[in-house]
Design a protein around this motif. Structure first.
Motif, PDB file in Angstrom:
ATOM      1  N   VAL A 138     -16.752  13.990  18.617  1.00 44.40           N
ATOM      2  CA  VAL A 138     -17.380  13.207  17.563  1.00 44.40           C
ATOM      3  C   VAL A 138     -16.483  12.007  17.289  1.00 44.40           C
ATOM      4  O   VAL A 138     -15.282  12.168  17.085  1.00 44.40           O
ATOM      5  N   ILE A 139     -17.058  10.793  17.341  1.00 45.69           N
ATOM      6  CA  ILE A 139     -16.287   9.589  17.021  1.00 45.69           C
ATOM      7  C   ILE A 139     -16.882   8.975  15.767  1.00 45.69           C
ATOM      8  O   ILE A 139     -18.087   8.712  15.711  1.00 45.69           O
ATOM      9  N   ALA A 140     -16.025   8.771  14.783  1.00 47.73           N
ATOM     10  CA  ALA A 140     -16.467   8.106  13.559  1.00 47.73           C
ATOM     11  C   ALA A 140     -15.852   6.709  13.545  1.00 47.73           C
ATOM     12  O   ALA A 140     -14.651   6.559  13.712  1.00 47.73           O
ATOM     13  N   THR A 141     -16.690   5.685  13.394  1.00 44.12           N
ATOM     14  CA  THR A 141     -16.212   4.299  13.360  1.00 44.12           C
ATOM     15  C   THR A 141     -16.687   3.645  12.060  1.00 44.12           C
ATOM     16  O   THR A 141     -17.802   3.909  11.613  1.00 44.12           O
ATOM     17  N   GLY A 142     -15.855   2.801  11.463  1.00 42.75           N
ATOM     18  CA  GLY A 142     -16.276   2.131  10.232  1.00 42.75           C
ATOM     19  C   GLY A 142     -15.352   0.976   9.927  1.00 42.75           C
ATOM     20  O   GLY A 142     -14.384   0.729  10.643  1.00 42.75           O
ATOM     21  N   THR A 143     -15.659   0.230   8.892  1.00 45.05           N
ATOM     22  CA  THR A 143     -14.816  -0.885   8.465  1.00 45.05           C
ATOM     23  C   THR A 143     -14.124  -0.512   7.160  1.00 45.05           C
ATOM     24  O   THR A 143     -14.794  -0.141   6.187  1.00 45.05           O
ATOM     25  N   ALA A 144     -12.789  -0.573   7.196  1.00 42.77           N
ATOM     26  CA  ALA A 144     -12.022  -0.258   5.988  1.00 42.77           C
ATOM     27  C   ALA A 144     -12.046  -1.476   5.068  1.00 42.77           C
ATOM     28  O   ALA A 144     -11.793  -2.599   5.504  1.00 42.77           O
ATOM     29  N   VAL A 145     -12.383  -1.249   3.814  1.00 44.14           N
ATOM     30  CA  VAL A 145     -12.499  -2.378   2.863  1.00 44.14           C
ATOM     31  C   VAL A 145     -11.887  -2.011   1.519  1.00 44.14           C
ATOM     32  O   VAL A 145     -11.695  -0.842   1.216  1.00 44.14           O
ATOM     33  N   ARG A 146     -11.618  -3.040   0.737  1.00 42.83           N
ATOM     34  CA  ARG A 146     -11.347  -2.826  -0.693  1.00 42.83           C
ATOM     35  C   ARG A 146     -12.551  -3.368  -1.445  1.00 42.83           C
ATOM     36  O   ARG A 146     -12.998  -4.493  -1.207  1.00 42.83           O
ATOM     37  N   ILE A 147     -13.078  -2.565  -2.323  1.00 41.70           N
ATOM     38  CA  ILE A 147     -14.260  -3.015  -3.078  1.00 41.70           C
ATOM     39  C   ILE A 147     -13.936  -3.080  -4.566  1.00 41.70           C
ATOM     40  O   ILE A 147     -12.949  -2.488  -5.014  1.00 41.70           O
ATOM     41  N   ARG A 169     -12.615  13.081   7.926  1.00 46.86           N
ATOM     42  CA  ARG A 169     -11.371  13.283   7.194  1.00 46.86           C
ATOM     43  C   ARG A 169     -10.286  12.361   7.738  1.00 46.86           C
ATOM     44  O   ARG A 169      -9.567  11.694   6.993  1.00 46.86           O
ATOM     45  N   GLU A 170     -10.199  12.323   9.067  1.00 47.65           N
ATOM     46  CA  GLU A 170      -9.187  11.476   9.692  1.00 47.65           C
ATOM     47  C   GLU A 170      -9.461  10.007   9.410  1.00 47.65           C
ATOM     48  O   GLU A 170      -8.548   9.226   9.166  1.00 47.65           O
ATOM     49  N   LEU A 171     -10.749   9.639   9.414  1.00 46.06           N
ATOM     50  CA  LEU A 171     -11.149   8.257   9.128  1.00 46.06           C
ATOM     51  C   LEU A 171     -10.704   7.864   7.713  1.00 46.06           C
ATOM     52  O   LEU A 171     -10.140   6.790   7.484  1.00 46.06           O
ATOM     53  N   ALA A 172     -10.937   8.763   6.750  1.00 45.93           N
ATOM     54  CA  ALA A 172     -10.576   8.486   5.360  1.00 45.93           C
ATOM     55  C   ALA A 172      -9.065   8.341   5.206  1.00 45.93           C
ATOM     56  O   ALA A 172      -8.577   7.462   4.489  1.00 45.93           O
ATOM     57  N   GLU A 173      -8.328   9.195   5.926  1.00 48.72           N
ATOM     58  CA  GLU A 173      -6.870   9.122   5.828  1.00 48.72           C
ATOM     59  C   GLU A 173      -6.350   7.808   6.408  1.00 48.72           C
ATOM     60  O   GLU A 173      -5.437   7.188   5.858  1.00 48.72           O
ATOM     61  N   LYS A 174      -6.968   7.367   7.524  1.00 47.37           N
ATOM     62  CA  LYS A 174      -6.553   6.099   8.132  1.00 47.37           C
ATOM     63  C   LYS A 174      -6.849   4.940   7.187  1.00 47.37           C
ATOM     64  O   LYS A 174      -6.049   4.011   7.045  1.00 47.37           O
ATOM     65  N   ALA A 175      -8.019   4.993   6.538  1.00 38.88           N
ATOM     66  CA  ALA A 175      -8.403   3.928   5.608  1.00 38.88           C
ATOM     67  C   ALA A 175      -7.426   3.867   4.444  1.00 38.88           C
ATOM     68  O   ALA A 175      -6.974   2.790   4.042  1.00 38.88           O
ATOM     69  N   GLN A 176      -7.071   5.065   3.954  1.00 35.78           N
ATOM     70  CA  GLN A 176      -6.150   5.118   2.822  1.00 35.78           C
ATOM     71  C   GLN A 176      -4.797   4.523   3.179  1.00 35.78           C
ATOM     72  O   GLN A 176      -4.194   3.802   2.391  1.00 35.78           O
ATOM     73  N   ALA A 177      -4.341   4.802   4.388  1.00 35.64           N
ATOM     74  CA  ALA A 177      -3.054   4.279   4.832  1.00 35.64           C
ATOM     75  C   ALA A 177      -3.066   2.754   4.903  1.00 35.64           C
ATOM     76  O   ALA A 177      -2.026   2.108   4.778  1.00 35.64           O
ATOM     77  N   LEU A 178      -4.274   2.175   5.120  1.00 38.48           N
ATOM     78  CA  LEU A 178      -4.380   0.710   5.177  1.00 38.48           C
ATOM     79  C   LEU A 178      -4.513   0.088   3.790  1.00 38.48           C
ATOM     80  O   LEU A 178      -4.607  -1.119   3.638  1.00 38.48           O
ATOM     81  N   GLY A 179      -4.577   0.933   2.763  1.00 37.56           N
ATOM     82  CA  GLY A 179      -4.756   0.429   1.407  1.00 37.56           C
ATOM     83  C   GLY A 179      -6.211   0.225   1.051  1.00 37.56           C
ATOM     84  O   GLY A 179      -6.531  -0.414   0.043  1.00 37.56           O
ATOM     85  N   ASN A 184       0.838  -1.215   0.000  1.00 36.85           N
ATOM     86  CA  ASN A 184       0.000   0.000   0.000  1.00 36.85           C
ATOM     87  C   ASN A 184       0.859   1.246   0.000  1.00 36.85           C
ATOM     88  O   ASN A 184       1.874   1.320   0.704  1.00 36.85           O
ATOM     89  N   HIS A 185       0.440   2.237  -0.769  1.00 41.61           N
ATOM     90  CA  HIS A 185       1.152   3.517  -0.806  1.00 41.61           C
ATOM     91  C   HIS A 185       0.152   4.652  -0.641  1.00 41.61           C
ATOM     92  O   HIS A 185      -0.981   4.544  -1.093  1.00 41.61           O
ATOM     93  N   THR A 186       0.590   5.724  -0.009  1.00 40.88           N
ATOM     94  CA  THR A 186      -0.196   6.963  -0.062  1.00 40.88           C
ATOM     95  C   THR A 186       0.742   8.085  -0.492  1.00 40.88           C
ATOM     96  O   THR A 186       1.884   8.165  -0.036  1.00 40.88           O
TER      97      THR A 186
END
Lengths: 356, 105
Positions: free
Chosen positions: B96-105, B63-73, A39-41
């Motif tokens: 505010v707490i945002a929780t979700g499941t990071a996935v590849r679709i 925003r932070e949630l999206a960045e964390k997801a991106q870092a996980l691929g 994975n890359h960002t």
């Protein structure tokens, strides 16, 4: 923040890879997985990329000018968004979207502060004085007596001197709705003060320093003005008003703020008492000149006060009484055309007072 | 990147689950905003000052949630849940707490 899917190309020769794209205010973030599964960002600053819509492919093309990497996102929206963001960044600070909001907020706070200041410095004192004016002289007398009784326990009164001073005052023949009672207290403090309701207290050390009857007349007329113009009562109510206002405003603040706030409040009431001292000087002076008593009494009196405070004199800003040199100057100015006549009765009482 | 509160994405099956992620944003409305909101409480009506703070906090958390997801691929976060809480003495701050499941679709 906006999110898109796109295809990312590392260089002209490389194959396009699908990527997730996040567009922020200052930058865009691209996440992708390469052929080996890593994975890359990548983060591109708005300043280092160009954006345009390619009609032929129907997609927005974002290019990183420093590395040559490319990103394609279907539809024109991404290119438009990036261009808007870049324009916003290029604007000077005062034309930014956030600036107009901040400007409004700033103006609003400035207005609010002005209103609070007006309330605190004009309206609250005015209202407090109005309330003070409704206090009956009898209530003032009770208040003054209560203060005097609590003080008198630790003081020794010189009753014969007190009697002479009361005689002196009644000989001066000053009309008032208050019954003036003067007490002389044995102490080496060079001072005198007036309590609400007609009680005047003079310290014996100040009497000892006096050389002539106009000085005593000046002192008594000064303190009488404090009583007659209800200065003490007004001060008490003004302080009370300020305290109530401040505690309403900062009621939930911690102790540090309350200390700061209280000290600021003390300074304000000092300037108030300076104004009152000047009023007492000037009205006291007119009492002397109306009776043809020498106004030099005031200047001599202030010299004694100055001699007593020399060495420890506070700057005028912090002193509750106006600086003595200032007082001397305006008294001198006011007393230029005074006519002076001898007063045998006042002289006699004064001499009796000075007898050992 | 796709962020959704649903558990499945129509027409795009999940290929890989990358784990539960969360992001929080704790934000304090300043004392002046509190005063104005207090006034609004007295006179009635919508409190725009607090609404803006709430919107900002939600925006930051996502925003932070999206960045964390991106870092996980990940290229998507599904089943996103937003929780709003007040914290601090007297509930003066907003979380505010945002929780979700990071996935590849």
């Amino acid at each position: 923040m906006r999110n898109y899917f796109g295809t990312y190309t590392a260089s002209r020769q490389a194959d396009p890879i699908t990527a997730s794209v996040l567009v922020f205010d200052q930058s865009i973030s691209i996440g992708y997985r390469d052929e080996s599964g890593t994975n890359h960002t990548a983060r591109w600053e708005m300043s280092q990329l160009t954006a345009q819509f390619e009609a032929s492919s129907g997609s927005s093309l974002l290019r990183n000018t420093s590395s040559g990497e490319e990103l394609r996102i279907t539809g024109p929206e991404a290119a438009t968004l990036v261009k808007e963001m870049q324009e916003e960044i290029a604007k000077p600070w005062y034309r930014k979207k956030s600036a107009s909001h901040k400007g409004r907020v700033f103006l609003f706070f400035a207005g609010l502060m002005l209103v609070l200041a007006l309330l605190y410095f004009l309206f609250v004192p005015m209202l407090s004085e109005k309330v003070a004016d409704t206090v009956e002289p009898e209530t003032e007398r009770q208040l003054g007596d209560a203060v005097w009784e609590s003080m008198a326990q630790s003081m020794t009164e010189d009753t014969s001197a007190s009697r002479l001073l009361n005689d002196f005052f009644s000989t001066m023949n000053i009309e008032s709705s208050y019954r003036i009672r003067i007490s002389v207290v044995k102490d080496n403090v060079v001072n005198a003060f007036a309590l609400p309701g007609g009680r005047i207290v003079v310290y014996s050390a100040l009497l000892d320093r006096m050389q002539s009857y106009p000085e005593l007349a000046a002192l008594l007329s000064h303190e009488f003005t404090h009583v007659n113009n209800r200065h003490a009562t007004k001060s008490i109510f003004r302080r009370l008003g300020s305290k109530v206002f401040i505690s309403l405003l900062f009621g939930k603040m911690g102790s540090v703020t309350s200390v700061l706030v209280n000290h600021a409040d003390d300074l304000k009431s000092l300037t108030y008492s300076r104004k009152l001292e000047k009023e007492a000087d000037l009205e006291g002076l007119s009492i002397l000149t109306n009776r043809n008593i020498d106004p030099k009494g005031f200047t001599d009196l202030f010299r004694h006060l100055k001699a007593a405070t020399s060495g420890s004199a506070l700057p005028e800003f912090l002193a509750s009484h106006p600086d003595i040199d200032n007082r001397l100057a305006y008294i001198k100015e006011m007393s230029k055309q005074a006519r002076v006549e001898p007063h045998a009765d006042l002289t006699a009482i004064f001499e009796q007072l000075k007898k050992p | 990147m796709l962020i959704t509160t649903t558990n499945v994405v129509e027409g795009r099956p999940v290929q890989e689950y990358l784990g539960v992620i969360n992001a929080q944003s704790i934000i304090g409305a300043n004392i002046f905003k509190d005063i104005f909101a207090g006034l609004r409480d007295v006179f009635g009506g919508r409190s725009k000052t607090y609404e803006r703070v709430l919107e900002q906090a939600k925006e930051d958390a996502l925003r932070e949630l999206a960045e964390k997801a991106q870092a996980l691929g990940a290229n998507g976060v599904i089943g996103v849940d937003l929780d709003f809480e007040t914290i601090g003495s007297g509930g003066s701050m907003l979380m505010v707490i945002a929780t979700g499941t990071a996935v590849r679709i």
